[in-house]
Design an enzyme around this catalytic site. Structure first.
Site, PDB file in Angstrom:
ATOM      1  N   ARG A   1       2.192 -14.761 -22.516  1.00 19.76           N
ATOM      2  CA  ARG A   1       1.688 -16.124 -23.256  1.00 19.76           C
ATOM      3  C   ARG A   1       3.211 -15.432 -23.875  1.00 19.76           C
ATOM      4  NH1 ARG A   1      -2.987 -14.860 -22.557  1.00 19.76           N
ATOM      5  NH2 ARG A   1      -4.240 -15.829 -20.561  1.00 19.76           N
TER       6      ARG A   1
ATOM      7  N   LYS B   1      16.648 -24.046 -22.719  1.00 19.93           N
ATOM      8  CA  LYS B   1      16.282 -24.511 -22.027  1.00 19.93           C
ATOM      9  C   LYS B   1      16.676 -23.208 -20.749  1.00 19.93           C
ATOM     10  CE  LYS B   1      17.595 -28.834 -21.482  1.00 19.93           C
ATOM     11  NZ  LYS B   1      18.384 -29.896 -20.523  1.00 19.93           N
TER      12      LYS B   1
ATOM     13  N   GLU C   1      32.889 -26.792 -20.348  1.00 24.25           N
ATOM     14  CA  GLU C   1      32.116 -27.414 -21.456  1.00 24.25           C
ATOM     15  C   GLU C   1      32.550 -28.047 -22.537  1.00 24.25           C
ATOM     16  OE1 GLU C   1      28.965 -28.491 -19.695  1.00 24.25           O
ATOM     17  OE2 GLU C   1      28.494 -27.187 -17.206  1.00 24.25           O
TER      18      GLU C   1
ATOM     19  N   LYS D   1      26.744 -29.010 -29.807  1.00 27.28           N
ATOM     20  CA  LYS D   1      25.033 -29.244 -28.573  1.00 27.28           C
ATOM     21  C   LYS D   1      23.804 -28.848 -28.995  1.00 27.28           C
ATOM     22  CE  LYS D   1      22.923 -27.079 -24.664  1.00 27.28           C
ATOM     23  NZ  LYS D   1      22.907 -26.183 -23.690  1.00 27.28           N
TER      24      LYS D   1
ATOM     25  N   GLU E   1      14.939 -33.140 -24.353  1.00 25.96           N
ATOM     26  CA  GLU E   1      15.984 -34.470 -23.722  1.00 25.96           C
ATOM     27  C   GLU E   1      14.803 -35.696 -23.241  1.00 25.96           C
ATOM     28  OE1 GLU E   1      18.418 -32.596 -21.117  1.00 25.96           O
ATOM     29  OE2 GLU E   1      17.855 -34.730 -19.643  1.00 25.96           O
TER      30      GLU E   1
ATOM     31  N   ARG F   1      20.179 -36.340 -25.743  1.00 29.18           N
ATOM     32  CA  ARG F   1      20.484 -34.816 -25.430  1.00 29.18           C
ATOM     33  C   ARG F   1      21.154 -34.953 -24.087  1.00 29.18           C
ATOM     34  NH1 ARG F   1      16.656 -28.837 -25.036  1.00 29.18           N
ATOM     35  NH2 ARG F   1      18.946 -27.557 -24.011  1.00 29.18           N
TER      36      ARG F   1
ATOM     37  N   ASN G   1      24.930 -34.160 -19.896  1.00 28.54           N
ATOM     38  CA  ASN G   1      24.954 -34.074 -18.713  1.00 28.54           C
ATOM     39  C   ASN G   1      26.514 -34.772 -18.658  1.00 28.54           C
ATOM     40  OD1 ASN G   1      22.876 -32.858 -17.783  1.00 28.54           O
ATOM     41  ND2 ASN G   1      21.848 -34.192 -18.689  1.00 28.54           N
TER      42      ASN G   1
ATOM     43  N   HIS H   1      28.326 -34.433 -14.873  1.00 31.32           N
ATOM     44  CA  HIS H   1      27.056 -33.206 -14.437  1.00 31.32           C
ATOM     45  C   HIS H   1      26.636 -33.665 -13.501  1.00 31.32           C
ATOM     46  CE1 HIS H   1      27.689 -30.698 -17.733  1.00 31.32           C
ATOM     47  NE2 HIS H   1      27.012 -29.646 -16.909  1.00 31.32           N
TER      48      HIS H   1
ATOM     49  N   HIS I   1      26.756 -32.108 -10.479  1.00 25.81           N
ATOM     50  CA  HIS I   1      25.541 -31.440  -9.331  1.00 25.81           C
ATOM     51  C   HIS I   1      25.814 -31.386  -7.899  1.00 25.81           C
ATOM     52  CE1 HIS I   1      23.395 -30.739 -13.157  1.00 25.81           C
ATOM     53  NE2 HIS I   1      23.868 -29.856 -13.283  1.00 25.81           N
TER      54      HIS I   1
ATOM     55  N   HIS J   1      30.247 -23.875 -11.661  1.00 22.46           N
ATOM     56  CA  HIS J   1      29.833 -25.288 -11.949  1.00 22.46           C
ATOM     57  C   HIS J   1      30.213 -25.918 -12.432  1.00 22.46           C
ATOM     58  CE1 HIS J   1      26.761 -27.678 -13.883  1.00 22.46           C
ATOM     59  NE2 HIS J   1      27.259 -27.090 -15.399  1.00 22.46           N
TER      60      HIS J   1
HETATM   61  N1  LIG Z   1      19.925 -23.609 -20.023  1.00 20.54           N
HETATM   62  C1  LIG Z   1      20.670 -23.837 -20.162  1.00 20.54           C
HETATM   63  O1  LIG Z   1      21.076 -25.057 -21.322  1.00 20.54           O
HETATM   64  C2  LIG Z   1      21.857 -23.777 -19.579  1.00 20.54           C
HETATM   65  C3  LIG Z   1      23.653 -24.512 -19.402  1.00 20.54           C
HETATM   66  C4  LIG Z   1      24.030 -24.119 -18.013  1.00 20.54           C
HETATM   67  C5  LIG Z   1      23.730 -24.254 -18.367  1.00 20.54           C
HETATM   68  N2  LIG Z   1      22.986 -22.913 -17.651  1.00 20.54           N
HETATM   69  C6  LIG Z   1      22.562 -22.200 -16.637  1.00 20.54           C
HETATM   70  O2  LIG Z   1      23.828 -20.659 -16.677  1.00 20.54           O
HETATM   71  C7  LIG Z   1      23.751 -20.407 -14.919  1.00 20.54           C
HETATM   72  C8  LIG Z   1      25.850 -19.894 -15.373  1.00 20.54           C
HETATM   73  O3  LIG Z   1      26.030 -19.406 -16.191  1.00 20.54           O
HETATM   74  P1  LIG Z   1      27.590 -18.324 -16.257  1.00 20.54           P
HETATM   75  O4  LIG Z   1      28.903 -19.281 -15.818  1.00 20.54           O
HETATM   76  O5  LIG Z   1      27.303 -17.910 -17.249  1.00 20.54           O
HETATM   77  O6  LIG Z   1      26.975 -17.797 -15.238  1.00 20.54           O
HETATM   78  P2  LIG Z   1      27.217 -16.178 -14.461  1.00 20.54           P
HETATM   79  O7  LIG Z   1      25.558 -16.021 -15.601  1.00 20.54           O
HETATM   80  O8  LIG Z   1      26.584 -15.954 -12.864  1.00 20.54           O
HETATM   81  O9  LIG Z   1      27.974 -15.350 -14.996  1.00 20.54           O
HETATM   82  C9  LIG Z   1      29.615 -15.544 -14.681  1.00 20.54           C
HETATM   83  C10 LIG Z   1      29.570 -13.937 -13.768  1.00 20.54           C
HETATM   84  O10 LIG Z   1      30.836 -13.298 -15.009  1.00 20.54           O
HETATM   85  C11 LIG Z   1      29.987 -11.996 -14.635  1.00 20.54           C
HETATM   86  N3  LIG Z   1      30.182 -11.726 -15.674  1.00 20.54           N
HETATM   87  C12 LIG Z   1      29.408 -11.631 -17.128  1.00 20.54           C
HETATM   88  N4  LIG Z   1      29.661 -11.291 -18.210  1.00 20.54           N
HETATM   89  C13 LIG Z   1      31.253 -11.280 -17.932  1.00 20.54           C
HETATM   90  C14 LIG Z   1      31.612 -10.256 -18.399  1.00 20.54           C
HETATM   91  N5  LIG Z   1      32.270 -10.409 -20.211  1.00 20.54           N
HETATM   92  N6  LIG Z   1      33.324  -9.628 -18.325  1.00 20.54           N
HETATM   93  C15 LIG Z   1      32.858  -9.617 -16.786  1.00 20.54           C
HETATM   94  N7  LIG Z   1      32.181 -10.058 -16.208  1.00 20.54           N
HETATM   95  C16 LIG Z   1      31.062 -11.041 -16.551  1.00 20.54           C
HETATM   96  C17 LIG Z   1      28.490 -12.514 -14.535  1.00 20.54           C
HETATM   97  O11 LIG Z   1      27.962 -10.514 -13.967  1.00 20.54           O
HETATM   98  C18 LIG Z   1      28.788 -13.494 -13.075  1.00 20.54           C
HETATM   99  O12 LIG Z   1      29.622 -12.500 -11.959  1.00 20.54           O
HETATM  100  C19 LIG Z   1      23.656 -21.084 -13.917  1.00 20.54           C
HETATM  101  O13 LIG Z   1      22.842 -20.796 -14.113  1.00 20.54           O
HETATM  102  C20 LIG Z   1      23.413 -22.572 -14.831  1.00 20.54           C
HETATM  103  O14 LIG Z   1      22.249 -22.541 -14.407  1.00 20.54           O
HETATM  104  C21 LIG Z   1      22.189 -23.057 -18.078  1.00 20.54           C
HETATM  105 ZN   LIG Z   2      27.128 -27.702 -17.525  1.00 17.30          ZN
END
Ligand SMILES: NC(=O)c1ccc[n+]([C@@H]2O[C@H](COP(=O)([O-])OP(=O)(O)OC[C@H]3O[C@@H](n4cnc5c(N)ncnc54)[C@H](O)[C@@H]3O)[C@@H](O)[C@H]2O)c1
Ligand SMILES: [Zn+2]
Length: 363
Positions: free
Chosen positions: A122, A144, A186, A228, A238, A242, A246, A249, A253, A266
């Site tokens: 939990r 999130k 972003e 942010k 949100e 917040r 987007n 987006h 999306h 993305h």
């Molecule tokens: N929680 C939130 O508020 C929020 C906001 C935006 C996006 N997201 C989520 O985040 C995700 C996307 O995140 P992302 O763009 O970081 O993608 P990711 O986590 O897939 O990383 C991108 C790629 O880079 C590689 N990588 C990471 N760090 C590295 C480094 N230092 N050197 C070499 N390779 C590296 C990873 O293994 C992967 O292949 C999505 O699932 C999205 O839904 C969440």
């Molecule tokens: Zn985004």
């Protein structure tokens, strides 16, 4: 130079540390991990090879009880099935309510490990060590967390804030360029919706950032996290503003869904989405032509795609109709209100169609 920003929610405060090689510095971790506490490092196969040993070495100055859970690399593994790898590790090694997760990697593992922390026994504590630009400016801030379902992205999750975010800029040296550029998208979004001075600063510094200039990156990550965090502090769940985060987006999306996840990153889809949202803002008189040009130029200069793939307008509309922001069947758009301000509104679909057609969509 290391910069620290404090996020202040009514019930929880935490620091975001941004600096070079701070993964090696125990002082950033020490306040959050007790001596002899069990720590699970959650990472993926790619990031593990690059940085898990470094992080484990740093943490070993605090506790000898360090374990690693390695997830496969990719958005397609952000699911129940792979989340279970984390719970299994925690249970196999008798983790309890006092134990802590330290998540090392991009947004995918960050969202998954945060969700695991929110629900294991939990709720246990977690620390974010984001290693992509996108996770350093966006996903690690705001609480999130979650996973995807076969029927929708990020549909299962929880709001759960970390104990600290420790963003080591040096990790960006190994990040593929395409991923770096996706994170810049972003950053541009934050400037467009909240700070015209930041937009001007980006216009002068985007090339430095692409060349991994440390000071420019630290400044951009700091300002972006601050923007942010401001939105999150005012509207954590949100209910209203917040949603301005987007911007770009709604269109973005729709591109991701139409192309299949992973074909466009993305950030790339959001870059192109911002071009369309800025165009719509201009047609409605919320920004002028010169302001629209500034946004377009900055997105182009970053190396982000500026034209939509040839997706049918009907498919765009279908995809945008499923957006979580919508009310009563109307598509809600985040548009600008001058540079540096945003608002949420519905728009005449004829105008949306015009914008789609003029930016690469097809009939
Ligand atoms: N929680 C939130 O508020 C929020 C906001 C935006 C996006 N997201 C989520 O985040 C995700 C996307 O995140 P992302 O763009 O970081 O993608 P990711 O986590 O897939 O990383 C991108 C790629 O880079 C590689 N990588 C990471 N760090 C590295 C480094 N230092 N050197 C070499 N390779 C590296 C990873 O293994 C992967 O292949 C999505 O699932 C999205 O839904 C969440
Ligand atoms: Zn985004």
């Amino acid at each position: 130079m290391t910069k620290t920003l404090n996020v202040n929610l009514s019930y929880h405060q935490y620091p975001i540390h941004i600096g070079e090689n701070i993964l090696n510095e125990v002082k950033y971790f020490q306040p959050h991990i007790k001596q002899n506490q069990k720590v699970l490092i959650v990472t993926n196969t790619t990031v593990s090879q690059l940085y898990a040993d470094k992080l484990a070495k740093t943490l070993s100055a605090i506790t000898p009880h360090i374990y690693i859970a390695e997830l496969p690399d990719g958005e397609e593994y952000k699911s129940w099935q792979y989340l279970d790898i984390i719970f299994t590790k925690l249970l196999e090694h008798d983790f309890d309510r006092q134990s802590i997760i330290t998540v090392l990697g991009g947004g995918v593992v960050g969202d998954m490990a945060g969700f695991a922390a929110s629900s294991f026994m939990r709720g246990i504590k977690f620390i974010q060590v984001p290693t992509t630009l996108l996770s350093q400016v966006d996903s690690s801030v705001g609480g999130k967390t979650g996973i995807n379902h076969a029927l929708g992205k990020n549909m299962i999750g929880a709001f759960c804030q970390p104990q600290a975010v420790i963003a080591d800029i040096s990790t960006l040296k190994t990040l593929p360029k395409r991923e770096l550029i996706a994170g810049i998208s972003e950053i541009i979004k934050h400037a467009c919706i909240a700070d015209v001075n930041y937009l001007a600063w980006l216009e002068g510094n985007i090339e430095n950032m692409l060349n991994l200039d440390i000071n420019s990156l630290i400044e951009a990550i700091y300002v972006s996290c601050k923007i942010k965090a401001d939105f999150v502090q005012k509207d954590e769940k949100e209910q209203n503003i917040r949603a301005y985060l987007n911007f770009g987006h709604t269109f973005g999306h729709a591109i991701e869904t139409a192309m299949g996840y992973g074909v466009w990153l993305h950030g790339e889809a959001v870059g192109c989405g911002m071009i369309m949202a800025a165009h719509l803002s201009q047609l409605l008189g919320f920004i002028n032509q010169e302001e629209q040009n500034r946004i377009n130029t900055l997105i182009k200069k970053s190396g982000l795609p500026i034209y939509s793939p040839p997706i049918k307008i009907s498919e765009y509309i279908k995809n945008m109709s499923k957006d979580k922001k919508n009310h009563a069947g109307n598509i809600q758009f985040i548009l600008l209100n001058g540079l540096g301000q945003a608002h949420k509104t519905t728009v005449d679909l004829n105008l949306v169609n015009k914008v789609l057609l003029e930016n690469g969509a097809v009939l």
